[in-house]
Enzyme design. Structure first.
Site, PDB file in Angstrom:
ATOM      1  N   ASN A  91       0.819  -1.232   0.124  1.00 23.81           N
ATOM      2  CA  ASN A  91       0.073   0.050   0.041  1.00 23.81           C
ATOM      3  C   ASN A  91       0.676   1.273   0.038  1.00 23.81           C
ATOM      4  O   ASN A  91       2.117   1.162   0.049  1.00 23.81           O
ATOM      5  CB  ASN A  91      -0.875  -0.118   1.133  1.00 23.81           C
ATOM      6  CG  ASN A  91      -0.246  -0.047   2.591  1.00 23.81           C
ATOM      7  OD1 ASN A  91       0.864   0.699   2.625  1.00 23.81           O
ATOM      8  ND2 ASN A  91      -0.690  -0.935   3.400  1.00 23.81           N
ATOM      9  N   GLY A 147      -3.036  -9.316   2.747  1.00 19.47           N
ATOM     10  CA  GLY A 147      -2.405 -10.270   1.731  1.00 19.47           C
ATOM     11  C   GLY A 147      -1.026 -10.484   1.519  1.00 19.47           C
ATOM     12  O   GLY A 147      -0.459 -10.746   2.431  1.00 19.47           O
ATOM     13  N   ASP A 172       1.439  -8.336   1.070  1.00 25.19           N
ATOM     14  CA  ASP A 172       2.016  -7.345   1.860  1.00 25.19           C
ATOM     15  C   ASP A 172       2.397  -7.534   3.122  1.00 25.19           C
ATOM     16  O   ASP A 172       3.569  -7.534   3.746  1.00 25.19           O
ATOM     17  CB  ASP A 172       1.325  -5.947   1.584  1.00 25.19           C
ATOM     18  CG  ASP A 172       1.937  -4.790   2.240  1.00 25.19           C
ATOM     19  OD1 ASP A 172       3.319  -4.995   2.485  1.00 25.19           O
ATOM     20  OD2 ASP A 172       1.477  -3.932   2.470  1.00 25.19           O
TER      21      ASP A 172
END
Length: 345
Positions: A23, A31, A33
């Site tokens: 992000n 997820g 990340d």
């Protein structure tokens, strides 16, 4: 160097760099990340805090810490708003900028997730197509091993029309092997190995008159003609490949890139006339050279292989050759979807 689609957890892929679908804060999330941050450890977060975020479509690089890669390249994908808000261009920039950053840091290999295809809502089929098109465009001018990492085959969509067409071709041509003796029926086996059916009966053979000279003559001295036999040996796979490349007027680099083959592997094949390739490697070169089905079988025979209707992989390859579709990446998408080995390195 080649592009490969693999099913794996991206945090376990061993390569120079993995890409994090981050992000804009770069401080972790859900997820992919979140999984990358958890696997890398707290030091990754500490380094990311110094980067002061990242804009959509751009990319930034950090160390990988506890991950099996050297670097993590963080890129921020676009959120899906219907497709009319520049999403495609921004997603292309994610892949392109990540690849350029990997090249700048002398990475030989990189692994991507399907950026924006999760909570950001980018339709998976379209996200996959953007990834494939942008990466192949980069690989046309650069050498790098690129992985697209997915969890399952449903992440790769080959389109309903193509799926139905291949499925129908498999249904029409795929022959299941019989269990007895490990072979299919004799008639099918006879066709596959391309030898005529012998119809001579025992009486036929018995009726042929025997020649006494044939029975008692000394056997020929085969060792005396060994050099002649060796001289008559056919060209090898490697020699045939180089000849075909020259006949097509192709450069070596054009051939191995179209075959999705690593440059180092191609060098081994070229420098060693007796090199024994794998079947997918042979077929990859046949696709690159756009050989007909007959020519493909001829080249396969040089390496000791053949196409068979008892092998689903072979039937799919035959389908694409008969259709005149020699795009190796499209072929690999179909092979991946049908759970078959991919072409190339």
């Amino acid at each position: 160097m080649p592009l490969q689609i693999i099913r794996n957890d991206i945090t376990k892929v061993k390569c120079d760099a993995i890409v994090n679908a981050a992000n804009s804060t770069l401080l972790g999330g859900g997820g992919v990340d979140g999984a990358i941050h958890r696997a890398a450890g707290k030091k990754l977060l500490a380094e990311c805090m110094k980067l002061h975020g990242c804009k959509v479509g751009e990319a930034k690089i950090t160390n990988a810490y506890n991950l099996p890669s050297k670097y993590v390249i963080h890129t921020v994908g676009p959120k899906w708003h219907g497709g009319n808000n520049n999403e495609k261009t921004m997603l292309e920039n994610c892949y392109r900028n990540s690849l350029l950053l990997a090249k700048e840091n002398k990475c030989d290999s990189i692994a991507f997730p399907l950026i924006s295809s999760g909570v950001y809502g980018y339709p998976m089929e379209q996200a996959f197509r953007v990834a494939m098109d942008t990466i192949t465009e980069f690989l046309d001018k650069n050498d790098m091993l690129v992985y697209i990492v997915v969890y399952d085959r449903n992440a790769v969509s080959i389109g309903e029309e193509l799926y139905c067409s291949i499925t129908q071709y498999i249904d029409d041509n795929y022959v299941e092997e019989h269990k007895s003796y490990g072979y299919r029926n004799f008639d099918t086996l006879q066709r596959d190995i391309s030898i005529p059916m012998q119809t001579n009966t025992y009486e036929d053979v018995r009726s042929v008159p025997l020649d006494d000279k044939f029975l008692y003559e000394e056997p020929a001295d085969t060792t005396a003609n060994l050099s002649e036999i060796v001289d008559m040996l056919d060209e090898s796979f490697s020699q045939m490949l180089i000849r075909k490349i020259d006949q097509r007027g192709m450069k070596d680099s054009e051939c191995y890139k179209r075959a999705n083959i690593d440059r180092k592997l191609f060098s081994k094949i070229r420098s060693n006339p007796q090199y024994k390739p794998s079947k997918p490697t042979v077929i990859a070169f046949c696709i690159a050279l756009e050989l007909s089905l007959e020519e493909t079988n001829e080249m396969l025979m040089k390496a000791g292989f053949a196409l068979s209707h008892s092998n689903k992989f072979d039937v799919i390859i035959e389908y694409f050759i008969k259709k005149g579709n020699y795009n190796i990446f499209e072929i690999n998408e179909a092979l991946f979807y049908f759970d078959q080995n991919l072409l190339g390195a």
